[in-house]
Design an enzyme around this catalytic site. Structure first.
Site, mmCIF file in Angstrom:
data_model
loop_
_atom_site.group_PDB
_atom_site.id
_atom_site.type_symbol
_atom_site.label_atom_id
_atom_site.label_comp_id
_atom_site.label_asym_id
_atom_site.label_seq_id
_atom_site.Cartn_x
_atom_site.Cartn_y
_atom_site.Cartn_z
ATOM 1 N N ILE A 22 5.138 -12.852 0.367
ATOM 2 C CA ILE A 22 5.610 -13.411 1.651
ATOM 3 C C ILE A 22 4.435 -14.057 2.383
ATOM 4 O O ILE A 22 3.419 -13.410 2.608
ATOM 5 C CB ILE A 22 6.203 -12.313 2.557
ATOM 6 C CG1 ILE A 22 7.359 -11.607 1.864
ATOM 7 C CG2 ILE A 22 6.661 -12.916 3.885
ATOM 8 C CD1 ILE A 22 7.986 -10.500 2.699
ATOM 9 N N LYS A 36 -0.924 -2.098 5.871
ATOM 10 C CA LYS A 36 -0.445 -3.459 6.115
ATOM 11 C C LYS A 36 -0.300 -3.715 7.623
ATOM 12 O O LYS A 36 -0.628 -4.799 8.111
ATOM 13 C CB LYS A 36 0.889 -3.682 5.394
ATOM 14 C CG LYS A 36 0.725 -3.643 3.870
ATOM 15 C CD LYS A 36 2.050 -3.553 3.143
ATOM 16 C CE LYS A 36 1.856 -3.376 1.642
ATOM 17 N NZ LYS A 36 3.067 -2.977 0.927
ATOM 18 N N LYS A 51 -5.263 -4.611 0.129
ATOM 19 C CA LYS A 51 -5.023 -4.178 1.514
ATOM 20 C C LYS A 51 -5.884 -2.980 1.881
ATOM 21 O O LYS A 51 -6.262 -2.814 3.035
ATOM 22 C CB LYS A 51 -3.545 -3.853 1.741
ATOM 23 C CG LYS A 51 -3.052 -2.709 0.916
ATOM 24 C CD LYS A 51 -1.560 -2.510 1.038
ATOM 25 C CE LYS A 51 -1.056 -1.608 -0.073
ATOM 26 N NZ LYS A 51 -1.299 -2.058 -1.438
ATOM 27 N N ASP A 57 0.806 3.251 2.812
ATOM 28 C CA ASP A 57 0.776 1.865 2.316
ATOM 29 C C ASP A 57 1.223 0.905 3.438
ATOM 30 O O ASP A 57 0.584 -0.111 3.695
ATOM 31 C CB ASP A 57 1.702 1.754 1.091
ATOM 32 C CG ASP A 57 1.819 0.334 0.579
ATOM 33 O OD1 ASP A 57 0.902 -0.119 -0.123
ATOM 34 O OD2 ASP A 57 2.823 -0.330 0.900
ATOM 35 N N GLY A 105 4.870 -7.306 -7.161
ATOM 36 C CA GLY A 105 5.270 -7.906 -8.438
ATOM 37 C C GLY A 105 4.306 -8.993 -8.865
ATOM 38 O O GLY A 105 3.601 -9.589 -8.044
ATOM 39 N N GLY A 161 2.839 -8.958 -0.571
ATOM 40 C CA GLY A 161 2.781 -9.742 -1.816
ATOM 41 C C GLY A 161 3.062 -11.221 -1.664
ATOM 42 O O GLY A 161 2.197 -12.005 -1.283
#
Ligand code: HSE
Length: 432
Positions: free
Chosen positions: A137, A206, A106, A202, A304, A135
């Protein structure tokens, strides 16, 4: 006619290792679904021995990017090394050499996407980045493709798992910020330097990507207004609960024909019956409003090994289909609109403000006068005893950020106000 699609993998850490394992485990089904076999040929990493030990002798391991980018057999370069540099240069060189690229990065897409997408288009290759936002989705592909017939009006998202975990813990267990941050770090959710998570950066990266896609214009990281959760105290979450709200770190992007686009990341209060208010722990969710779809919510794990690998492998499969059909490069970033950003005075929301005050006659009148001087209308005013101190909590009617900032500047110098403790926007349409 090609009989397989060959991948060069940059990085075999958490996500890269997940990609290797998913491609191995589901190889037969993946080949069926993509219509062509997908094989990893080479893997770039610093510790060749460790990679050999973990992934066996099937792959050629290398420390040299040139081994991958100059290999004519490789069709797809998968960048999973993270951070801005040298990832951006690797992606750029791969595109320039006619390789398709998949990235989960990103930082690079938010900052350099507007440079990289034209390069991909020029060379007729794909640059795919599903894993760069939330991640596992699926949200990039829906915005780029499935929902692209809509005019997207707004996107609200819980797009950072660390802060959602922390706020959920503070809410459920009435723990303080410092205690939950320590626990998030111990569990490996927050980075050892958690600044980008708790400070909102962060999430802002996004939101720059999502709003650019949704509104078809280049929204830069600097265009996203950012506030983190550092000033949110357990007591604010308690007061919010008493008022029927949950506190979330929300990314909010809106577009109107009259004012243009806005994107921000702020702690926000949401009515507890809003679908996003029920998203807790490390889960992420993105709530989209479009003129055709109405409302849709995308929910899942935003980080993850395997959730992120799921998105990366999906992108590799899309590219494999495009290679097979001779149709790479057909889906660009599509930023065809001139950037037009909503002026700050048109960005309004009701707002929660908690201030520590000196409890004496005239305090409330002075505070009310400060708000009135900036035409800020008050909806609720509550006085609370907070561990022996006096807090005044105010919820305003809809107020522009500019007027609110001026009111806060006046409040900060009032003798009866010790300090402004916390400011949280209230995303409750019934108050507007
Ligand atoms: N640190 C991020 C989070 C995951 O907590 O959601 C990667 O963007």
């Amino acid at each position: 006619m090609k009989d397989k699609v060959v991948v060069g993998l940059l990085g075999a850490g958490t996500v890269g290792g997940g990609v290797i394992k998913v491609l191995e485990k589901n190889a037969a089904d993946i080949a069926q679904k993509a219509g062509i076999e997908i094989v990893i040929a080479k893997v770039l990493g610093l510790d060749i021995e460790a990679m050999q030990k973990e992934f066996g002798d099937k792959y050629i391991y290398t420390k040299s990017f040139a081994d991958i980018v100059d290999d004519p057999e490789i069709d797809v370069v998968v960048e999973l090394i993270g951070r801005e540099h040298p990832a951006k240069e690797f992606i750029q060189e791969a595109l320039e050499k006619g390789k398709n690229v998949v990235t989960a990065n990103k930082d690079v897409i938010a900052k350099f996407g507007k440079e990289l997408f034209p390069i991909a288009a020029k060379h007729g290759v794909d640059l795919m980045f599903e894993a760069s936002v939330c991640g596992g989705i699926p949200i990039i592909e829906p915005l780029r493709n499935v929902m692209s017939g809509n005019k997207i009006k707004s996107i609200m998202g819980i797009v950072n798992g660390t802060t959602n975990y922390m706020l959920s813990k503070m809410s459920d267990e009435h723990l303080d910020y410092d205690a939950v941050l320590k626990e998030a770090q111990e569990k490996g959710y927050a980075e050892s330097d958690p600044t980008a998570d708790v400070g909102g950066l962060d999430a802002a990266r996004k939101m720059a990507i999502l709003s650019s896609l949704a509104f078809n214009m280049n929204i830069d990281l600097d265009d996203v207004y950012v506030e983190g959760i550092e000033s949110v105290d357990a007591v604010d979450i308690k007061y919010a609960q008493d008022l029927g709200y949950a506190v979330k770190l929300l990314g909010i992007a809106k577009y109107t024909d009259s004012f243009g686009a806005s994107a921000r990341v702020t702690p926000a209060m949401l009515p507890i019956d809003h679908p996003l208010a029920t998203v807790n722990g490390v889960y992420n969710a993105v709530f989209v409003k479009g003129d055709a779809i109405g409302e849709a919510m995308f929910l899942g794990l935003g980080a993850g090994r395997f959730p992120t690998a799921s998105s990366v492998v999906g992108d590799i499969m899309s590219i494999a289909r495009n290679i097979k059909a001779g149709a790479t490069g057909r889906l660009g970033m599509c930023s065809y609109r001139e950037k037009r950003l909503c002026p700050p005075e048109a960005m309004t929301s009701p707002t929660y403000i908690r201030m520590r005050v000196v409890d004496k006659p005239g305090a409330l009148a002075a505070i009310a006068a400060a708000f009135a001087a900036q035409s800020v209308s008050l909806r609720n005013v509550i006085q609370k005893d907070n561990k022996g101190n006096t807090d005044i909590v105010v919820i305003t009617h809809s107020v522009s950020r500019a007027n609110l900032q001026m009111a806060i500047q006046i409040l900060e110098v009032l003798p009866v106000v010790d300090r402004i403790c916390c400011v949280i926007s209230v995303e409750d349409r019934s108050l507007e």
